[in-house]
Design a protein around this motif. Structure first.
Motif, short mmCIF file in Angstrom:
data_model
loop_
_atom_site.label_atom_id
_atom_site.label_comp_id
_atom_site.label_asym_id
_atom_site.label_seq_id
_atom_site.Cartn_x
_atom_site.Cartn_y
_atom_site.Cartn_z
N ASP A 89 4.44 4.50 7.59
CA ASP A 89 3.92 4.61 8.95
C ASP A 89 5.01 5.20 9.84
O ASP A 89 6.07 4.60 10.01
CB ASP A 89 3.51 3.22 9.44
N PHE A 91 1.84 4.01 1.62
CA PHE A 91 2.00 4.88 2.79
C PHE A 91 3.23 4.48 3.59
O PHE A 91 3.73 3.35 3.50
CB PHE A 91 0.74 4.88 3.68
N LYS A 139 0.85 -1.20 0.00
CA LYS A 139 0.00 0.00 0.00
C LYS A 139 0.88 1.24 0.00
O LYS A 139 2.03 1.20 0.42
CB LYS A 139 -0.94 0.01 1.22
N SER A 163 -4.09 2.45 7.80
CA SER A 163 -2.90 3.27 7.56
C SER A 163 -2.03 3.39 8.80
O SER A 163 -1.12 4.21 8.85
CB SER A 163 -3.32 4.67 7.08
#
Length: 395
Positions: free
Chosen positions: A99, A97, A95, A271
């Protein structure tokens, strides 16, 4: 049709503990990536090779596991009594993103070594021979980490005979001290965000489970292995090949995150894969580690297995090890009960790759539990250094 050329950025590829990642000095990043934001995230994702629908990271530096899709940014510290500021990014594999919600305890080891390698230490604090004490400000979580790094001839001593289960070859030992590891920040509030050592956690589709919810090292949700039909001796393939079991763990993790106040809606967990961690514990029991090493129940205090980024970790995350040691030191937690109960200042636990000993001393102060320090040993070394290249229009 013309395309922009690749750009090259100075970088170092390092192993720290049972993880590895791409390390940057803040000053070496492209100018628009020196501040938090979309440009920085896109740059780091392209370095690692994410998002990758094939889950292989063929076109990047990542290794397609939670232990190898990591980036670190270091700079000279702006805080008094600290040498470097250390920022850690966990890059999602499939994905788009990054973190930034937690730390990587394993790469904290490499952060101490990299601070010396990269010339970020005050030369007056660097011995020619001996141990260099690197004072690290962990910027993600606002905590201090002290790395005791061996030095020979003014350079990091990387080779040695210290063995770490989960790492194939021996190296030099680096001792880490995590100071005040319990979370006193605004997000979690305290070591036990709910105020309880054990909670009844309602998990949709599963039911009510006993859980210890703790913020120490990293926010972690602990459950009993037996309560979810496991033994605590599982290896990666026993869990990661079972989508339904992984989905159950994610449901427990999301329920724990909501109860701890880390997220407001279940959707936010998508997320925020890095925190909280989910781990299951069991009393000591014989098992065979992934290396073929036989672990005897008499050699350990308990068994622990933990998931990172949705998969069972091949060994143990350093920050989760801090949470384990902290919870084990406090009578009444599920971790402490699995270890046999009573007061303790250190714990040796079994994980998929072998065993690990971590120290932590807890004491009740003004009605709440406080841990001043957690200590463990890891190792680190440079695997490659030079430049990493990414397409110029990728960020």
């Amino acid at each position: 049709m013309s395309h922009p050329p690749q750009i090259k950025v100075a970088a170092t590829y390092m192993r720290g503990g049972t993880s590895k990642g791409v390390f940057f000095r803040l000053e070496d990043l492209p100018e628009r990536c020196r501040e938090p934001g979309q440009a920085r995230d896109r740059f780091l994702m392209r370095v690692i090779g994410s998002p990758d629908p094939y889950g292989a990271h063929i076109d990047g530096m990542g290794g397609a596991t939670s232990s190898t899709s990591k980036c670190v940014i270091l700079s000279k510290s702006t805080r008094p009594d600290h040498d470097v500021d250390y920022l850690y990014g966990q890059v999602s594999i499939d994905k788009a993103f990054v973190d930034w919600s937690g730390n990587c305890g394993n790469l904290s080891t490499a952060a101490g070594a990299f601070a010396i390698h990269a010339g970020l230490m005050d030369p007056a604090r660097l011995p020619r021979d001996g141990i260099c004490t690197v004072r690290i400000w962990q910027a993600n979580i606002g905590k201090t980490i002290i790395a005791h790094v061996p030095v020979t001839n003014g350079q990091v001593q990387e080779t040695g005979d210290f063995e770490l289960d989960g790492v194939t070859f021996a190296a030099a030992e680096i001792v880490l001290e995590f100071l005040d590891p319990s979370d006193d920040g605004d997000e979690g509030g305290s070591m036990f965000p709910t105020g309880n050592l054990v909670d009844d956690l309602d998990v949709p589709g599963i039911g009510t489970l006993k859980a210890t919810l703790i913020s120490a090292g990293i926010p972690t949700v602990f459950v009993d292995a037996q309560a979810i039909g496991l033994t605590g001796t599982e290896l990666r393939e026993d869990v990661n090949t079972k989508p339904e079991l992984l989905a159950r763990f994610e449901a427990i993790r999301v329920a724990g995150a909501l109860r701890m106040g880390l997220i407001k809606t279940p959707l936010e967990a998508q997320s925020r894969q890095h925190t909280p961690k989910i781990a299951f514990v069991a009393p000591p029991k014989d098992y065979v580690a992934s290396s073929g090493k036989h672990i005897k129940a008499s050699e350990i205090d308990l068994n622990v297995r933990a998931l990172s980024m949705g998969k069972l970790h091949h060994a143990m995350m350093g920050t989760c090890a801090v949470a384990i040691a902290t919870a084990a030191a406090i009578p009444g937690t599920l971790v402490n009960r699995a270890a046999g109960g009573g007061a303790r200042e250190a714990v040796r636990f079994g994980h998929p790759s072998g065993t690990l000993r971590v120290g932590a001393a807890a004491e009740p102060i003004d009605g709440r539990w406080v841990v001043k320090k957690a200590i463990m040993s890891r190792s680190a070394r440079i695997l490659m250094e030079g430049w990493v290249r990414v397409p110029g229009d990728s960020f």
